[in-house]
Design an enzyme around this catalytic site. Sequence first.
Site, PDB file in Angstrom:
ATOM      1  NE  ARG A 101     -44.630  37.641  86.942  1.00  0.00           N
ATOM      2  CZ  ARG A 101     -43.705  38.395  86.342  1.00  0.00           C
ATOM      3  NH1 ARG A 101     -43.439  39.598  86.807  1.00  0.00           N
ATOM      4  NH2 ARG A 101     -43.065  37.958  85.284  1.00  0.00           N
ATOM      5  CG  HIS A 128     -39.568  33.842  84.612  1.00  0.00           C
ATOM      6  ND1 HIS A 128     -40.838  33.758  84.054  1.00  0.00           N
ATOM      7  CD2 HIS A 128     -39.197  35.158  84.468  1.00  0.00           C
ATOM      8  CE1 HIS A 128     -41.198  34.950  83.619  1.00  0.00           C
ATOM      9  NE2 HIS A 128     -40.233  35.814  83.848  1.00  0.00           N
ATOM     10  CD  GLN A 131     -37.243  36.121  80.428  1.00  0.00           C
ATOM     11  OE1 GLN A 131     -38.124  36.878  80.814  1.00  0.00           O
ATOM     12  NE2 GLN A 131     -36.532  36.369  79.336  1.00  0.00           N
ATOM     13  CG  ASP A 219     -32.814  38.213  86.824  1.00  0.00           C
ATOM     14  OD1 ASP A 219     -33.233  39.354  86.554  1.00  0.00           O
ATOM     15  OD2 ASP A 219     -33.505  37.367  87.450  1.00  0.00           O
ATOM     16  CB  CYS A 259     -35.184  37.942  82.256  1.00  0.00           C
ATOM     17  SG  CYS A 259     -34.893  38.493  83.943  1.00  0.00           S
ATOM     18  NE  ARG A 287     -41.422  35.999  78.611  1.00  0.00           N
ATOM     19  CZ  ARG A 287     -41.712  36.499  79.821  1.00  0.00           C
ATOM     20  NH1 ARG A 287     -40.958  37.425  80.350  1.00  0.00           N
ATOM     21  NH2 ARG A 287     -42.746  36.034  80.524  1.00  0.00           N
TER      22      ARG A 287
HETATM   23  N1   CP Z   1     -38.930  39.291  82.303  1.00  0.00           N
HETATM   24  C1   CP Z   1     -40.133  39.437  82.894  1.00  0.00           C
HETATM   25  O1   CP Z   1     -40.798  38.456  83.273  1.00  0.00           O
HETATM   26  O2   CP Z   1     -40.525  40.715  83.016  1.00  0.00           O
HETATM   27  P1   CP Z   1     -41.828  41.253  83.796  1.00  0.00           P
HETATM   28  O3   CP Z   1     -41.550  41.100  85.267  1.00  0.00           O
HETATM   29  O4   CP Z   1     -41.960  42.680  83.371  1.00  0.00           O
HETATM   30  O5   CP Z   1     -43.000  40.417  83.381  1.00  0.00           O
HETATM   31  N1  NVA Z   2     -35.571  37.294  89.195  1.00  0.00           N
HETATM   32  C1  NVA Z   2     -36.498  38.364  88.894  1.00  0.00           C
HETATM   33  C2  NVA Z   2     -37.073  38.179  87.536  1.00  0.00           C
HETATM   34  C3  NVA Z   2     -38.024  39.250  87.093  1.00  0.00           C
HETATM   35  C4  NVA Z   2     -38.599  38.998  85.732  1.00  0.00           C
HETATM   36  C5  NVA Z   2     -37.594  38.399  89.933  1.00  0.00           C
HETATM   37  O1  NVA Z   2     -38.097  37.330  90.321  1.00  0.00           O
HETATM   38  O2  NVA Z   2     -37.934  39.485  90.398  1.00  0.00           O
END
Ligand code: CP
Ligand code: NVA
Length: 300
Positions: A101, A128, A131, A219, A259, A287
């Site tokens: 990440r 993502h 997701q 989101d 998400c 997930r």
């Molecule tokens: N939806 C998602 O990726 O959540 P987190 O940021 O908690 O991993």
């Molecule tokens: N768009 C959000 C998604 C979190 C799972 C972010 O990148 O923070």
Amino acid sequence: MKRDFLRLWDFTSEEIISLIKRAIDLKKGVDASSCPLIGKSIGLLFEKPSTRTRVSFEVGIYQLGAQPLYMRPDEIQLGRGETIADTARVLSRYLNGIVIRTFEHTRLEEFASAATIPVINGLSDSHHPCQALADMMTIYEKKGRIEGIRVSYIGDGNNVANSLVEACGRLGFTLTIATPEGYEPDADVLDTARSGSGEIILLRDPKEAAAMADVIYTDVWVSMGEEQEAEKKKKRFEKYQLNSSLLACSKPDAIVMHCLPAHRGEEITDEVLDGPNSVVFDQAENRLHAQKALLEMLIK
Ligand code: CP
Ligand code: NVA
């Protein structure tokens, strides 16, 4: 030859459908006692916070018989200036796969090109895909099909939106996206997905986008790493809240997706998030199942 999963477009439609079907089987408990990844180690290198991605991967890896290893950049030499490529080369000697990440998507690409193990994108600024995989599984479970479904995405054209755009191009649904001007999904992602099978419609008016939707998705307006733009974005998006009056524009049996984490009272109201149309916690659960199917496919 190792396979990476950096964006949804890395997989064919057939591969995505077969992962969804396998995930549904795993959710039912099929092969629950088999440990296909026994004796393996999978890294999790996270440069941003996470609840769902981290925990669902750690649990899924354990359930498949392997060992998860969580790393933050400030705990390894990457945080002191060791290069991404050297980190990738070294970790490839110990691990059988890695979930990353990070911020710029190019960091993932750089890691993946130096690594000899599968690299999975656990979220970048642009994509993502894990997701989107769970999202497609959720739509398939709730609606019995994906092709031909009308999905409306209301809000910021961010990483989550980009991955939905790629899902649309692969799986042939109609995706209507309402954003303020300048906040559309990435142009290159739209071009790529439009070479595929779905239909992508970009609009400004959330009500027009929500009309006749089978799925209504939103989101956060301020993604991780965008904190300095928070006030500006919150103002720009205030007409894009997913509330009861917007939900009323969609079909009566429309499902509400997010998400998570949600900023309750900003992009979505409590009433909608906790209401009868919401499937957000099934979506979060998926997930785990979708990523187990993914790990089984990628890690040999
Ligand atoms: N939806 C998602 O990726 O959540 P987190 O940021 O908690 O991993
Ligand atoms: N768009 C959000 C998604 C979190 C799972 C972010 O990148 O923070």
